[in-house]
Write a protein that holds these residues in place. Sequence first.
Motif, PDB file in Angstrom:
ATOM      1  N   LYS A  89       1.686   8.615   2.936  1.00  0.00           N
ATOM      2  CA  LYS A  89       0.652   9.270   3.735  1.00  0.00           C
ATOM      3  C   LYS A  89      -0.720   8.672   3.485  1.00  0.00           C
ATOM      4  N   SER A  90      -1.041   8.424   2.224  1.00  0.00           N
ATOM      5  CA  SER A  90      -2.345   7.844   1.894  1.00  0.00           C
ATOM      6  C   SER A  90      -2.498   6.462   2.505  1.00  0.00           C
ATOM      7  N   ALA A  91      -1.428   5.668   2.488  1.00  0.00           N
ATOM      8  CA  ALA A  91      -1.490   4.320   3.052  1.00  0.00           C
ATOM      9  C   ALA A  91      -1.759   4.366   4.556  1.00  0.00           C
ATOM     10  N   LYS A  92      -1.128   5.332   5.247  1.00  0.00           N
ATOM     11  CA  LYS A  92      -1.347   5.444   6.694  1.00  0.00           C
ATOM     12  C   LYS A  92      -2.784   5.837   7.015  1.00  0.00           C
ATOM     13  N   TRP A  93      -3.345   6.731   6.203  1.00  0.00           N
ATOM     14  CA  TRP A  93      -4.713   7.169   6.454  1.00  0.00           C
ATOM     15  C   TRP A  93      -5.736   6.096   6.077  1.00  0.00           C
ATOM     16  N   LEU A  94      -5.511   5.398   4.966  1.00  0.00           N
ATOM     17  CA  LEU A  94      -6.521   4.496   4.427  1.00  0.00           C
ATOM     18  C   LEU A  94      -6.385   3.053   4.897  1.00  0.00           C
ATOM     19  N   ALA A  95      -5.154   2.588   5.049  1.00  0.00           N
ATOM     20  CA  ALA A  95      -4.947   1.159   5.266  1.00  0.00           C
ATOM     21  C   ALA A  95      -4.445   0.796   6.655  1.00  0.00           C
ATOM     22  N   CYS A 141       0.834  -1.216   0.000  1.00  0.00           N
ATOM     23  CA  CYS A 141       0.000   0.000   0.000  1.00  0.00           C
ATOM     24  C   CYS A 141       0.866   1.262   0.000  1.00  0.00           C
ATOM     25  N   SER A 142       1.933   1.256   0.784  1.00  0.00           N
ATOM     26  CA  SER A 142       2.800   2.435   0.863  1.00  0.00           C
ATOM     27  C   SER A 142       3.485   2.713  -0.465  1.00  0.00           C
TER      28      SER A 142
END
Length: 525
Positions: A179-185, A172-173
């Motif tokens: 940043k998106s991976a931390k928020w979404l996954a 995902c990262s």
Amino acid sequence: MGDVSEAGSKPLTPPRAASAAVTPPISAPPSQFHSPSLSRSPLLSSADHIEPADKTPKNSTPKIRTPRFITPLGSPIRRALQLTRLDPHDAWLPITESRNGNAYYAAFHTLCSGIGIQALVLPVAFTILGWTWGIITLSLAFIWQLYTLYLLVQLHESTETGMRYSRYMQLCSVTLGEKSAKWLALFPIMYLSGGTCVALIIIGGQTCKMFFDVVCGGTCTAQPPTTVEWFLIFTSAVVLLSQLPNLNSIAGVSLVGAITAFGYCTLIWVVSVVEGRTAGVSYNPVRGSTEVTRIFDVFNALGIVAFAFRGHNLILEIQATMPSDEKHPSRVPMWKGVKIAYTLVAMCLFPLAIGGYWAYGQRIPKDGGMLTALFVFHGQDTSQFILGLTSLFVIINALSSFQIYAMPAFDDMESVYVKKKKKALPWWSRAIFRAMFGYGCFFLAVAIPFLASFTGLVGGVALPVTLAYPCFIWLKVKNPKVFSPIWCINWVLGLLGMALSGVLVAAGLYVVIDRGVEVSFFNPR
């Protein structure tokens, strides 16, 4: 002629400067040098790689040049030469420490992680959806999650760069951005690891109490342990078993977990069907008092169906235990293991849902599902041996499932030390960390023993990891032609998965607020 001879004797390349800094090689455990984990596995990072400490220095080995007319740039042979270097951290982390897995190990791990106690509440979803929509929804969800599972297996390794994405969060990262991976996954993945472990302690402790009551009956004079004490007993067994070092080492544990999962699912639905329908059974779908309530009840039922399919957050980790190279990619044995596992999963889920709803109809208990129904409706007319064996299978499966679901958490904890110290975590530190995690889950299990009441809500939160993110990641990595069939399928499934997730979370919250939850902090029953 003399000039020509003198020019031909000069080296083609200037000698390397003696003062050039040479990066010292990172030592790896000696047992790793000749194992398949180094000889056949692609790298995760090319920044630094593992070399034996006593290897001949690089500057004493002549560089071999392959003519371009034999090996064009980017060909499989040239790429294969780059697949022999590994991220040094992987040699010391529990998920990738051993890469000697095979299709059978993959089947054991996948079945153990893919089926569990959450499957026993599928008939509860049928009480809202009814026969027709219940079967249609379950079938579509099974096909959908099997497709996204296939995508993840294909995405594990890149044939272009040679990278292996051994963890779901890592994939995902790389594809969605840090940043998106931390928020979404991050939250769904953490819940599917840590939250599942808490739920397994609750289920295991409560089932231990049921097993004691079945075996002991009214003949025991000893004072039975309290529910909290049963939780503690189960957690201690979990912590002891968690000392196995890596994911490959628990293949036997996963085999036992897979056998017991298939065993108790089969026992429960067979006994329920053989005993026949209960008195006063009804198959009319439950309808709320208002239109809004009815709509949210339907979406909550869909969340229960979605939560029945778990384990996608572990697929990349399971595949990481396999050797892989250009001729023998890990996706081949992994997909073979997945097909074996999910054939057995289907043989459990569909009879449980259909047979359970046929036997109990609207009378199926909302908490515990089929397991509770077995004891409530057939506790007196069913053999104590069958009841005890079913309970024992549930306990063993919970013990086994905890190990594989806790492994990503163990991996994260150890990676902090490994990346900082550039060496493996000492065995005694590993034992302490894993004991802390186990007893931390015990504390949460005692604090919030009503976690099972949020099944629909949790199903909505975790749904993107199973049904949506793999589609978006596939589009990002493979970059298919715009408006091609595969492009359209993945966009539709990805967007539909995200929309369903939002609706299911809202529906789960509404049902919890509307009906209420019997909150009993630090008071498990």
